[in-house]
Design a protein around this motif. Structure first.
Motif, mmCIF file in Angstrom:
data_model
loop_
_atom_site.group_PDB
_atom_site.id
_atom_site.type_symbol
_atom_site.label_atom_id
_atom_site.label_comp_id
_atom_site.label_asym_id
_atom_site.label_seq_id
_atom_site.Cartn_x
_atom_site.Cartn_y
_atom_site.Cartn_z
ATOM 1 N N GLU A 68 13.728 64.586 87.370
ATOM 2 C CA GLU A 68 14.512 63.353 87.343
ATOM 3 C C GLU A 68 14.642 62.689 88.706
ATOM 4 O O GLU A 68 15.066 61.531 88.787
ATOM 5 C CB GLU A 68 15.889 63.613 86.751
ATOM 6 N N ARG A 95 15.415 59.740 84.005
ATOM 7 C CA ARG A 95 14.731 61.017 84.176
ATOM 8 C C ARG A 95 13.236 60.811 83.940
ATOM 9 O O ARG A 95 12.804 59.760 83.451
ATOM 10 C CB ARG A 95 15.257 62.070 83.190
ATOM 11 N N LYS A 114 18.298 58.255 80.396
ATOM 12 C CA LYS A 114 18.668 59.532 79.779
ATOM 13 C C LYS A 114 19.213 59.363 78.366
ATOM 14 O O LYS A 114 19.221 60.315 77.584
ATOM 15 C CB LYS A 114 19.690 60.253 80.664
#
Length: 281
Positions: A68, A95, A114
């Motif tokens: 990430e 990420r 995310k």
């Protein structure tokens, strides 16, 4: 026919890689923060410090891993990692996702929100020590893979239900706008990870459909292999003769996962794959 290759259920299995010098497959459970393998000594795993999704190989004992916050050298012997390049490290809401080494020794990696926020991600290329953004405004980057001659790349944005292809120059950089390779909207199919075989055909895992589909270089559907898990994520072709396929899967988001959801499966592709390129640092 399919069989279970590894029965450890991954919340979000992704990024399978065949390491030619170690002669073994590696893959990730992104949300479980671990890297897995099933080698001569049986199953092994490494905990990951961050959400980690994809890898390329540098040498026998070193991988390039995508997390990430960027790209890192990862030592398989010690579990130590060293930074290589920062990618969206200042954006904690994103990420890494799908990624793969290209035939010129570069490494392509996609990013995403995310929570899969619309168009929050992008696709980047690391090459000769630098990172360049190739395609912005991506929601869920997937299907990153390359034609056998290295002069064509494939990419997908899963919610848009299309796989695109883009021509590459001799250094592996896009030299024309992407065009549609396969349009899956009419069949309501969701393209996930993909790999190209030695005949130039693209194998695509299709999220939610429990299948891997093979498309010929002209985009026509050649055949479909069923996968026991509903949410298959990415195929990889390896083995000593490059004639074995594994497919990762996920139980993420399923209210009542079946026993097979999240497992990694072995399939017979009926063809051979391409040697995995070494990443140049």
């Amino acid at each position: 026919m399919s069989a279970v290759f590894d029965d450890r259920a991954c919340e979000l299995g992704e990024g399978p890689l065949w390491h030619p010098e170690r002669q073994q497959f590696f893959w990730f459970d992104i949300l479980g923060r671990r890297m897995l393998t099933h080698g001569p000594d049986g199953p092994e795993s490494w905990p990951m410090e961050e959400l980690t999704s994809a890898a390329g190989w540098i040498d026998r004992d070193t991988l390039l891993i995508a997390t990430e916050t960027g790209l890192y050298r990862f030592d398989l012997s010690t579990g130590a990692r060293e930074p290589v390049a920062r990618i969206e490290a200042d954006r904690p809401e994103t990420r890494s996702n799908d990624g793969r080494a290209d035939p010129m020794g570069g490494f392509w990696i996609g990013t995403m929100g995310k929570s899969a926020e619309p168009r929050a991600g992008a696709i980047y290329r690391y090459f000769d020590g630098a990172v360049e953004k190739l395609f912005p405004d991506i929601t869920i980057p997937n299907a990153i893979c390359f034609a056998p001659d290295g002069r064509r790349a494939y990419i997908a944005d899963t919610p848009r239900q299309r796989i695109w292809t883009v021509s590459l120059d001799a250094q592996g950089w896009p030299d024309a706008p992407p065009g549609v390779f396969v349009d899956l909207r009419a069949d309501a199919l969701n393209p996930d990870g993909a790999v190209v075989d030695s005949e130039g055909a693209l194998w695509n895992a299709q999220w939610g459909a429990g299948r891997v589909a093979r498309y010929l270089p002209d985009g026509s559907l050649d055949r479909v292999l069923d996968v026991p898990a509903r949410q298959c994520t990415c195929p990889c072709i390896g083995g000593p003769a490059l004639d074995r396929m594994i497919v990762t899967s996920a139980w993420e988001g399923l209210s009542a996962p079946d026993a097979d959801d999240g497992r990694t499966f072995r399939l017979d592709p009926g063809c051979t794959g391409l040697p995995e390129p070494r990443v140049r640092l």
